[in-house]
Design an enzyme around this catalytic site. Structure first.
Site, PDB file in Angstrom:
ATOM      1  N   ASP A 103       0.846  -1.190   0.000  1.00 24.14           N
ATOM      2  CA  ASP A 103       0.000   0.000   0.000  1.00 24.14           C
ATOM      3  C   ASP A 103       0.880   1.238   0.000  1.00 24.14           C
ATOM      4  O   ASP A 103       1.889   1.292   0.712  1.00 24.14           O
ATOM      5  CB  ASP A 103      -0.904   0.025   1.233  1.00 24.14           C
ATOM      6  CG  ASP A 103      -2.194  -0.745   0.992  1.00 24.14           C
ATOM      7  OD1 ASP A 103      -2.611  -0.834  -0.173  1.00 24.14           O
ATOM      8  OD2 ASP A 103      -2.762  -1.257   1.961  1.00 24.14           O
TER       9      ASP A 103
ATOM     10  N   ALA B 290     -14.758   2.509  -0.687  1.00 24.29           N
ATOM     11  CA  ALA B 290     -13.793   2.057  -1.694  1.00 24.29           C
ATOM     12  C   ALA B 290     -14.463   1.847  -3.048  1.00 24.29           C
ATOM     13  O   ALA B 290     -13.793   1.862  -4.087  1.00 24.29           O
ATOM     14  CB  ALA B 290     -13.140   0.752  -1.240  1.00 24.29           C
TER      15      ALA B 290
END
Length: 731
Positions: A338, A408
């Site tokens: 990430d 998301a």
């Protein structure tokens, strides 16, 4: 899905790798006296044949020890004969006794290696047990902290129960904070003395039983039944109670067991040849030959290497759910990282508002602030702070406002407000988020986007910053059609962590490919990926695109590792070969992953891979050494055992050992001592070096292959000389 290949261009900085290493505070040394005191009696307890039979090599050595001990007792009551006078009988008695003692030492030393590897885990388990206190819990009938409270013992709590925990109290079980915010001391679990904040919602809601609330209060929903808590699982795992052999370990066990059977058949078949030639070989010599032929070194250390690998993970505050997970980490060749918090510092800050032509910056700032009032992320707070700093806005909010959390899927957040004026009503909605998502939202309500917006977004993204587009939709009075428009862009800046490029260069040398995962648009992602030096990136990532990328990599024969903390990460964590969940993450993420990072540090994934590779390197190097050092033993024992029957074999006695008995005894003594000498290496692991598989193989063959041949020659000869000086050559 957007992926692009990135070619690193910037120079590498010189950050030293060791500053990345993490260690659990208060770790015990492998030579800590308390561990040694515990390991010594455990070494003798493991002589139980029911334990030894699980290790075929050491079981054969133990059987040989028993047989030579029986032979020693028989010789004690034997009488001299015409072919064996008293002097030679005494020599034979001492020889058999010495071989028997050193064979027992061989088994005990192998047990000691395993007990030492288990020792630190047992010490850590004892510490964790002390953290698992039986406390009284305040069980609630409803989430209201002022509701009815029932005092119950912590073991009586069940999954789904609600408990109130106030300052100074111990959290009675694993769970998620559903109301309140508190400072929590997690040192009993993580070893880190600094308190952490736990609050409802977001990625800091998970709490662990046995930790203590230092301030304020929280309402916790219990997520595990007694005996199934994180602490219970951690104790079982660090103690090794549930340790299962990994596939590679099983394969190696099968190999050395097969070699043991082959050499057993060879040794058994040698005695008839010797008898036929008129010169029988003693049982003691044959057993010594067998023990020195079979791979006792790796057989004695294999279990310790696996346990130590698990322990090195625990030292870094990473809980591996199985040895298979540690081993898989060593085979990983693709890392999905990430961007936020792993590659960058993760505290993106709003630095400026860029309005479109015809929109005042103040109007953009106010809209951005209203859309961010309920956003508790660092980015959301920085937007509110910047708007207040520049324009002095207050916290006044329309009481009918309904905040829309970030998703998301939509990649937007915002607020819906309903105003009232002279008996008529109107509606006002504000959204902020990714450019394409906001553009689609505006288009849905009849608005359009301009080239000016694309220019601003691309300019900010190309500079490595993150553009957040802000738009509003106003409906007319009494529901009549209004208008939708983009107001402008917020620029968020993040900083790439120091030393990341050096780290990725190191991984590249190891043959590991790095892929940055980010929700940013492709231009921003490309700029940050170029600066950080990753090999590839996935922009505008969603749970579905993450899963698709993992499957694509695995289809190509690659092993994939990734980190995650949210429920939406759970499918990808379960799919990845190595999934590391953050301890602060959701229960779903922790259950899907095969490792949990107690420090909740996404960068730890790189260390996890290094520990896994160190385990595989250590096992391979010591296996190479074990097989190589058997060569010297052949040159010591075979001439000693058969040179009288076959004088031609004396040519193999290149070490010129004093007598046949001293040759056999020297080899057996070396065989036992080399296990002790290699215990530190097995427990600490071979020093990790960031080099490719080819150079690493050549290096290990040179050091542990050739070294494994040379060292035993020198060691056996030195022991023979010592026996000669002590007049113990027994011949």
């Amino acid at each position: 899905m957007q992926t692009d290949q990135i070619q690193p261009e910037l120079p590498t900085d010189g950050l030293e790798v060791k500053q990345w290493k993490t260690r659990r505070k208060g770790d015990l040394s492998i030579w800590d006296p308390s561990i040694i005191r515990r390991a010594i009696p455990d070494s003798f307890k493991k002589l139980d044949p029911r334990v030894q039979v699980k290790n075929p090599v050491m079981f054969v050595v133990e059987v040989g020890s028993v047989v030579t001990t029986i032979e020693f007792v028989r010789l004690l009551f034997a009488r001299p004969t015409a072919t064996l006078d008293r002097t030679h009988l005494n020599f034979e008695i001492f020889f058999v006794l010495a071989v028997a003692i050193w064979l027992w030492f061989t088994v005990v030393f192998a047990n000691f290696a395993e007990a030492m590897a288990e020792g630190r885990g047992k010490a850590q388990a004892d510490t964790l047990r002390r953290a698992r206190t039986t406390t009284m819990a305040k069980r609630l009938a409803c989430p209201d902290r002022f509701g009815k409270v029932e005092a119950v013992a912590a073991p009586e709590l069940r999954k789904g129960d609600l408990v109130l925990v106030e300052a100074g109290e111990v959290i009675p079980g694993d769970g998620d904070v559903i109301e309140g915010v508190a400072s929590v001391d997690e040192s009993a679990i993580t070893g880190e003395s600094a308190p952490v904040i736990r609050e409802s919602g977001g990625d800091r809601s998970a709490v662990t039983g046995g930790t203590r609330v230092l301030s304020d209060w929280i309402v916790v929903q219990i997520s595990a039944n007694p005996g199934e808590t994180f602490l219970d699982r951690m104790i079982a795992l660090v103690e090794g109670a549930r340790r299962q052999k990994t596939p590679n370990e099983i394969a190696l066990n099968i190999l050395i067991a097969a070699l043991t059977i082959i050499f057993l058949l060879v040794v058994v078949s040698l005695e008839p040849f010797a008898i036929y030639s008129g010169q029988a070989v003693s049982v003691t010599t044959l057993i010594a030959l067998l023990v020195c032929l079979i791979p006792t070194t790796i057989g004695g250390l294999l279990s310790a290497i696996g346990i130590a690998g698990m322990d090195r993970m625990v030292q870094r505050n990473v809980l591996a759910m199985s040895g298979r997970a540690v081993e898989a980490a060593g085979d990983v060749d693709v890392l999905l990282l990430d961007k936020t918090g792993t590659i960058t510092l993760g505290n993106r800050q709003a630095t400026r508002f860029v309005p479109l032509r015809g929109v005042e910056e103040r109007a953009l700032a106010e809209a951005a602030m209203l859309a961010s009032l309920s956003d508790e992320t660092p980015e959301g707070r920085s937007i509110v702070a910047l708007a207040r700093e520049k324009y002095g806005f207050t916290d006044a909010v329309d009481p009918t406002a309904m905040f829309i959390p970030f998703s998301a899927t939509t990649r937007m957040s915002g607020v819906d407000m309903h105003g009232a004026s002279n008996g008529t009503s109107s509606a006002h909605a504000i959204r902020k988020g990714a450019g394409d998502s906001v553009a689609a939202y505006v288009a849905e309500y009849g608005g359009t986007t301009s080239d000016e917006l694309k220019t601003i977004v691309n300019g900010i993204a190309s500079a490595g910053s993150t553009p957040l587009v802000v738009a509003e939709v106003r409906s007319g009075v009494n529901g009549t059609d209004g208008h939708a428009q983009v107001l402008g862009v917020i620029e968020l800046k993040d900083i790439v962590k120091g030393g990341m490029r050096a780290r990725f260069d190191e991984l590249r040398r190891m043959g590991i490919r790095t892929v940055m995962i980010t929700g940013d648009n492709p231009l921003t992602a490309a700029a940050i990926a170029r600066e950080a030096g990753v090999d590839d990136f996935l922009a505008q990532a969603t749970p579905e695109t993450k899963m698709k990328l993992i499957k694509e990599q695995q289809t190509g024969g690659r092993m994939v590792a990734m980190t995650g903390d949210g429920t939406n990460d759970a499918p990808a964590l379960a799919q990845a070969d190595v999934g590391v969940a953050m301890n602060t993450g959701t229960q779903a993420a922790k259950e899907a992953a095969n490792m949990v990072d107690l420090d909740s540090n996404p960068t730890k994934l790189i260390e996890v891979v290094e520990v896994g590779k160190q385990l595989l390197i250590s096992r391979g190097a010591l296996t190479t050494f074990s097989i190589a050092n058997d060569v010297a033993k052949y040159f010591a024992i075979i001439p000693a055992a058969f040179s009288i029957t076959y004088p031609q074999l004396q040519a193999l006695n290149i070490m010129h050992l004093t007598t046949p008995n001293s040759a056999v005894l020297s080899a057996v003594i070396f065989n036992a001592l080399i296990i002790v000498a290699l215990i530190p290496l097995a427990l600490r692991g071979i020093k990790y070096r960031a080099i490719g598989a080819g150079p690493l193989l050549r290096r290990n063959l040179l050091i542990y292959g050739i070294g494994g041949i040379i060292i035993p020659f020198a060691g056996i000869k030195a022991i023979d000389l010592i026996l000669q000086l002590l007049h113990l050559t027994l011949g």
